[in-house]
Write an enzyme that holds these catalytic residues in place. Structure first.
Site, PDB file in Angstrom:
ATOM      1  N   MET A 181       0.858 -35.625  23.858  1.00 63.99           N
ATOM      2  CA  MET A 181       0.774 -37.048  24.155  1.00 63.99           C
ATOM      3  C   MET A 181       2.014 -37.828  23.737  1.00 63.99           C
ATOM      4  SD  MET A 181      -3.261 -37.794  23.271  1.00 63.99           S
ATOM      5  CE  MET A 181      -3.264 -39.343  24.174  1.00 63.99           C
ATOM      6  N   ASP A 205      -5.663 -25.946  20.987  1.00 63.99           N
ATOM      7  CA  ASP A 205      -6.721 -25.617  21.928  1.00 63.99           C
ATOM      8  C   ASP A 205      -6.085 -25.143  23.228  1.00 63.99           C
ATOM      9  OD1 ASP A 205      -5.835 -27.988  23.092  1.00 63.99           O
ATOM     10  OD2 ASP A 205      -7.640 -29.113  22.635  1.00 63.99           O
TER      11      ASP A 205
END
Length: 237
Positions: A181, A205
């Site tokens: 991000m 993840d």
């Protein structure tokens, strides 16, 4: 002081590592830096300065996402004289080959779409790291035996999104290894200020396999990334 950082002039080194999580910033400083001192506590976004291999290094938490990240990096570059920024962040793997707990070195970062991250027009195209920092990181990762991938990444403004399984199809087709991000903002804001930047990302993840690292092991996961970032910081001239 700035509106978001309470440190005084000279409290930050020219090289700053940038984790998102304040607890990670504190852990990195206490684990790896010699004589670390806290230079910022404002809003809980911890900043530290100490020595690594005799060289002054700072570590500053940036929060989550482009908006928060740009506040801290802009003020570090514009007011505190930072010249080299190395992100030490997390990412989601976009390929089954990008294993959980491995490291991604971002060779370029693109916004998720044309509407994403259009702050001051800085994010309209792919952006990349400083070539010397990238070369150093690749060499040091091999030297240290760190499991890593190097390639393009994609940057998003939205974590929780209704189209989780289809939204990165275009990016994956173009070879993107992971999504975070902040990296697109890092590369663009550094270029804007004539500074050097590199993004190192730990895979916590994987959006293809559905695997996730438990939050309880997150600090232990960051050892390789922290070591690599500090070795690059110490070697960079």
């Amino acid at each position: 002081m700035t509106p978001h950082i309470e440190a005084g002039k000279g409290d930050y080194a020219e090289t700053v590592l940038l984790p998102g999580d304040p607890q990670r910033a504190e852990w990195m400083a206490q684990t790896f830096l010699e004589a670390p001192r806290c230079v910022n506590r404002r809003r809980g976004a911890f900043g530290f300065t100490g020595l690594y291999r005799g060289r002054p290094i700072s570590i500053q938490a940036t929060g989550i996402g482009v908006s928060s990240f740009l506040i801290y990096t802009h003020e570090l570059l514009d007011y505190y004289g930072a010249r080299t920024l190395i992100r030490t962040g997390t990412c989601g793997g976009l390929s089954a080959e990008v294993k959980l707990r491995s490291l991604v070195i971002s060779q370029s970062a693109r916004p998720e779409n044309k509407q994403s991250g259009q702050v001051f027009g800085l994010y309209e195209a792919d952006a990349g790291p400083d070539p010397a920092l990238l070369s150093c990181a690749l060499a040091k990762a091999a030297e240290l035996g760190i499991d890593h991938h190097a390639g393009p990444t994609v940057c998003t403004d939205i974590f929780h999104h209704p189209e989780t399984h289809t939204r990165y199809a275009e990016a994956r087709a173009l070879g993107a290894l992971a999504v975070d991000m902040e990296t697109s903002a890092l590369y663009r804001v550094a270029a804007h200020f004539g500074a050097r930047a590199l993004s190192l990302l730990t895979v916590v993840d994987n959006l293809v396999t559905g695997e996730q690292a438990d939050y309880s092991e997150r600090q232990a996961l960051f050892t390789d990334m922290s070591r690599l970032a500090l070795e690059v910081a110490a070697a960079a001239r």
